[in-house]
Design a protein around this motif. Sequence first.
Motif, short mmCIF file in Angstrom:
data_model
loop_
_atom_site.label_atom_id
_atom_site.label_comp_id
_atom_site.label_asym_id
_atom_site.label_seq_id
_atom_site.Cartn_x
_atom_site.Cartn_y
_atom_site.Cartn_z
N GLN A 112 -47.89 26.84 -1.26
CA GLN A 112 -46.47 26.92 -0.92
C GLN A 112 -46.13 28.22 -0.21
O GLN A 112 -46.91 29.19 -0.24
N THR A 113 -44.99 28.24 0.44
CA THR A 113 -44.52 29.42 1.16
C THR A 113 -44.45 30.62 0.21
O THR A 113 -43.96 30.51 -0.90
N GLY A 114 -44.96 31.74 0.68
CA GLY A 114 -44.91 32.98 -0.09
C GLY A 114 -46.02 33.13 -1.11
O GLY A 114 -46.01 34.07 -1.91
N GLU A 123 -52.84 25.30 12.70
CA GLU A 123 -51.94 25.37 11.56
C GLU A 123 -51.29 24.00 11.39
O GLU A 123 -50.87 23.38 12.36
N ILE A 124 -51.24 23.54 10.15
CA ILE A 124 -50.49 22.31 9.86
C ILE A 124 -49.30 22.73 9.02
O ILE A 124 -49.46 23.29 7.94
N TYR A 125 -48.11 22.49 9.57
CA TYR A 125 -46.88 22.89 8.90
C TYR A 125 -45.87 21.76 9.07
O TYR A 125 -45.66 21.26 10.18
#
Length: 150
Positions: free
Chosen positions: A15-17, A96-98
């Motif tokens: 997850q982000t962060g 990158e997969i976002y």
Amino acid sequence: SIFRGFNATILAYGQTGSGKTYTMGTDYSSSGGGNDSGKPIAAASSSNNNISSSSILAPPAKSEGVIGRAVHDLFSTRNSLHNGRNRVKVEMSYLEIYNEQAIDLLSDDHPTDASASILQVRDSKSEGVVVQNLNSFIVSSPGEVAALME
């Protein structure tokens, strides 16, 4: 097995962060990777194909991330092989997969531009997983890898 012709991937998921960028060591904008310049380093290589002490790679900095350490190990092992520079080709792509979109991080197109191509990830019976139109570059040193990643 990478030196027997198999592809390799370094993947960070979370997850982000959660620290993916820090762990991978790809934040060259700060002091997070490599040496003082933020890049992996290598000693000058000799002009012939024989391995000499001048072609030994400098060890990665303690702050180097997973990518920098893996790249160092890859080129160090290649250099230690008999005629390794001629026998082993190192080809690099950076993806990158976002939000379920594949983005080519080595593309000249900025991912937010309308002209930026959306990459398609496909499963091929003959080739395995393939990312169509993904840029790839033949690299010969950790410094070349770092320059492409900046």
